[in-house]
Motif scaffolding. Structure first.
Motif, PDB file in Angstrom:
ATOM      1  N   PHE A  85      -7.078  20.440 -16.670  1.00 18.90           N
ATOM      2  CA  PHE A  85      -6.103  20.115 -17.709  1.00 18.90           C
ATOM      3  C   PHE A  85      -5.029  21.196 -17.779  1.00 18.90           C
ATOM      4  O   PHE A  85      -3.838  20.910 -17.914  1.00 18.90           O
ATOM      5  N   LEU A  86      -5.454  22.457 -17.684  1.00 17.84           N
ATOM      6  CA  LEU A  86      -4.536  23.581 -17.831  1.00 17.84           C
ATOM      7  C   LEU A  86      -3.462  23.602 -16.750  1.00 17.84           C
ATOM      8  O   LEU A  86      -2.278  23.766 -17.058  1.00 17.84           O
ATOM      9  N   VAL A  87      -3.858  23.420 -15.493  1.00 17.98           N
ATOM     10  CA  VAL A  87      -2.875  23.485 -14.402  1.00 17.98           C
ATOM     11  C   VAL A  87      -1.891  22.321 -14.443  1.00 17.98           C
ATOM     12  O   VAL A  87      -0.843  22.375 -13.807  1.00 17.98           O
ATOM     13  N   ARG A  88      -2.211  21.305 -15.210  1.00 22.58           N
ATOM     14  CA  ARG A  88      -1.327  20.148 -15.367  1.00 22.58           C
ATOM     15  C   ARG A  88      -0.547  20.210 -16.687  1.00 22.58           C
ATOM     16  O   ARG A  88       0.050  19.233 -17.105  1.00 22.58           O
ATOM     17  N   ASN A  89      -0.592  21.383 -17.329  1.00 19.55           N
ATOM     18  CA  ASN A  89       0.083  21.580 -18.616  1.00 19.55           C
ATOM     19  C   ASN A  89      -0.370  20.561 -19.659  1.00 19.55           C
ATOM     20  O   ASN A  89       0.428  20.029 -20.416  1.00 19.55           O
ATOM     21  N   GLN A  90      -1.688  20.295 -19.696  1.00 17.22           N
ATOM     22  CA  GLN A  90      -2.250  19.312 -20.621  1.00 17.22           C
ATOM     23  C   GLN A  90      -3.296  19.937 -21.546  1.00 17.22           C
ATOM     24  O   GLN A  90      -4.295  19.298 -21.882  1.00 17.22           O
ATOM     25  N   PHE A  91      -3.043  21.145 -21.990  1.00 17.17           N
ATOM     26  CA  PHE A  91      -3.998  21.829 -22.860  1.00 17.17           C
ATOM     27  C   PHE A  91      -4.266  21.036 -24.140  1.00 17.17           C
ATOM     28  O   PHE A  91      -5.410  20.878 -24.552  1.00 17.17           O
ATOM     29  N   GLU A  92      -3.219  20.536 -24.768  1.00 15.03           N
ATOM     30  CA  GLU A  92      -3.392  19.758 -26.002  1.00 15.03           C
ATOM     31  C   GLU A  92      -4.173  18.469 -25.723  1.00 15.03           C
ATOM     32  O   GLU A  92      -4.961  18.023 -26.564  1.00 15.03           O
ATOM     33  N   ASP A  93      -3.956  17.879 -24.550  1.00 14.46           N
ATOM     34  CA  ASP A  93      -4.731  16.692 -24.169  1.00 14.46           C
ATOM     35  C   ASP A  93      -6.218  17.043 -24.030  1.00 14.46           C
ATOM     36  O   ASP A  93      -7.082  16.244 -24.386  1.00 14.46           O
ATOM     37  N   TYR A  94      -6.505  18.233 -23.516  1.00 17.59           N
ATOM     38  CA  TYR A  94      -7.892  18.685 -23.395  1.00 17.59           C
ATOM     39  C   TYR A  94      -8.551  18.739 -24.776  1.00 17.59           C
ATOM     40  O   TYR A  94      -9.666  18.245 -24.963  1.00 17.59           O
ATOM     41  N   ILE A  95      -7.840  19.310 -25.734  1.00 10.51           N
ATOM     42  CA  ILE A  95      -8.364  19.378 -27.102  1.00 10.51           C
ATOM     43  C   ILE A  95      -8.624  17.967 -27.631  1.00 10.51           C
ATOM     44  O   ILE A  95      -9.663  17.709 -28.254  1.00 10.51           O
ATOM     45  N   LYS A 140     -14.929  31.213  -8.355  1.00 15.35           N
ATOM     46  CA  LYS A 140     -15.710  30.439  -7.393  1.00 15.35           C
ATOM     47  C   LYS A 140     -15.554  31.024  -5.984  1.00 15.35           C
ATOM     48  O   LYS A 140     -16.489  31.128  -5.234  1.00 15.35           O
ATOM     49  N   ALA A 141     -14.311  31.351  -5.630  1.00 16.13           N
ATOM     50  CA  ALA A 141     -14.043  31.884  -4.297  1.00 16.13           C
ATOM     51  C   ALA A 141     -12.707  32.605  -4.311  1.00 16.13           C
ATOM     52  O   ALA A 141     -11.779  32.202  -5.005  1.00 16.13           O
ATOM     53  N   THR A 142     -12.595  33.664  -3.531  1.00 10.64           N
ATOM     54  CA  THR A 142     -11.358  34.429  -3.467  1.00 10.64           C
ATOM     55  C   THR A 142     -10.193  33.560  -3.032  1.00 10.64           C
ATOM     56  O   THR A 142      -9.098  33.659  -3.570  1.00 10.64           O
ATOM     57  N   GLU A 143     -10.426  32.665  -2.061  1.00  8.88           N
ATOM     58  CA  GLU A 143      -9.347  31.804  -1.579  1.00  8.88           C
ATOM     59  C   GLU A 143      -8.801  30.925  -2.698  1.00  8.88           C
ATOM     60  O   GLU A 143      -7.609  30.680  -2.781  1.00  8.88           O
ATOM     61  N   ALA A 144      -9.667  30.458  -3.563  1.00 13.78           N
ATOM     62  CA  ALA A 144      -9.248  29.576  -4.660  1.00 13.78           C
ATOM     63  C   ALA A 144      -8.328  30.306  -5.622  1.00 13.78           C
ATOM     64  O   ALA A 144      -7.380  29.725  -6.141  1.00 13.78           O
ATOM     65  N   LEU A 145      -8.584  31.582  -5.838  1.00  7.75           N
ATOM     66  CA  LEU A 145      -7.748  32.339  -6.763  1.00  7.75           C
ATOM     67  C   LEU A 145      -6.304  32.416  -6.280  1.00  7.75           C
ATOM     68  O   LEU A 145      -5.384  32.487  -7.080  1.00  7.75           O
ATOM     69  N   ASN A 146      -6.128  32.408  -4.989  1.00  5.73           N
ATOM     70  CA  ASN A 146      -4.782  32.516  -4.451  1.00  5.73           C
ATOM     71  C   ASN A 146      -4.068  31.182  -4.348  1.00  5.73           C
ATOM     72  O   ASN A 146      -2.877  31.131  -4.100  1.00  5.73           O
ATOM     73  N   SER A 147      -4.794  30.074  -4.542  1.00 10.61           N
ATOM     74  CA  SER A 147      -4.187  28.761  -4.331  1.00 10.61           C
ATOM     75  C   SER A 147      -3.575  28.161  -5.586  1.00 10.61           C
ATOM     76  O   SER A 147      -2.684  27.331  -5.482  1.00 10.61           O
ATOM     77  N   TRP A 148      -4.023  28.548  -6.778  1.00 14.53           N
ATOM     78  CA  TRP A 148      -3.502  27.981  -8.035  1.00 14.53           C
ATOM     79  C   TRP A 148      -3.069  29.112  -8.936  1.00 14.53           C
ATOM     80  O   TRP A 148      -3.816  30.050  -9.158  1.00 14.53           O
ATOM     81  N   LYS A 149      -1.901  29.031  -9.460  1.00 14.27           N
ATOM     82  CA  LYS A 149      -1.431  30.012 -10.437  1.00 14.27           C
ATOM     83  C   LYS A 149      -0.758  29.277 -11.563  1.00 14.27           C
ATOM     84  O   LYS A 149       0.021  28.363 -11.337  1.00 14.27           O
ATOM     85  N   LEU A 150      -1.091  29.670 -12.780  1.00 16.38           N
ATOM     86  CA  LEU A 150      -0.435  29.066 -13.944  1.00 16.38           C
ATOM     87  C   LEU A 150       0.952  29.661 -14.102  1.00 16.38           C
ATOM     88  O   LEU A 150       1.138  30.856 -13.903  1.00 16.38           O
TER      89      LEU A 150
END
Length: 151
Positions: A85-95, A140-150
């Motif tokens: 939800f967060l990476v899609r800018n849907q934080f309020e939708d998550y709530i 989860k994995a170092t590679e994942a940290l580099n693939s998504w950034k808010l």
């Protein structure tokens, strides 16, 4: 217990204040959740619907009801769903989803996205108005940290 076994620490009764046991549901069906609870409910304090499985689980409301209503075991959506939800800018939708499904526990994690510490604390603070917040530490994995950034 079915018989006496020495040198086993006494297990407190639910609801426990310490020694909590969390179980991850990785996509059980409603009947499998019910079967699991019929055996394990006295030993389980909370169930995490992991890996975003709640997004694709058929009969999600019924499954949550098995845990929460039939067995009085709180359920929460895993942190991966929060991150989705967060990476899609849907934080309020998550709530909104959390409220819609009667979820009282929420996980804030940064296992597959990079969230600056202060920002993560901000999400914890915002969600704490809606229930109990759990926070996962680590990725989860170092590679994942580099693939998504808010942003």
């Amino acid at each position: 217990m079915n018989f006496n076994l020495t040198q086993i620490p006494e297990r407190t009764q639910r609801p426990r204040k310490y020694g909590l046991t969390m179980v991850m549901d990785k996509g059980l069906s409603v009947q499998e959740a019910r079967n699991f609870c019929s055996v394990a409910a006295p030993h389980v304090d909370i169930v995490k619907l992991g890996f975003g499985t709640s997004f694709v689980t058929p009969n999600l409301r019924e499954k949550i009801a098995v845990y929460q209503d039939e067995y009085d075991i709180p359920v929460y959506f895993g942190g991966t769903l929060f991150e989705a939800f967060l990476v899609r800018n849907q934080f309020e939708d998550y709530i909104s989803v959390v409220k819609e499904y009667g979820i009282r526990y929420m996980e804030v994690s940064d296992g597959s996205v990079v969230i600056p510490h202060a920002e993560k604390c901000g999400y914890v603070e915002k969600l704490a108005k809606h229930g109990l917040v759990l926070s996962e530490v680590g990725s989860k994995a170092t590679e994942a940290l580099n693939s998504w950034k808010l942003t």
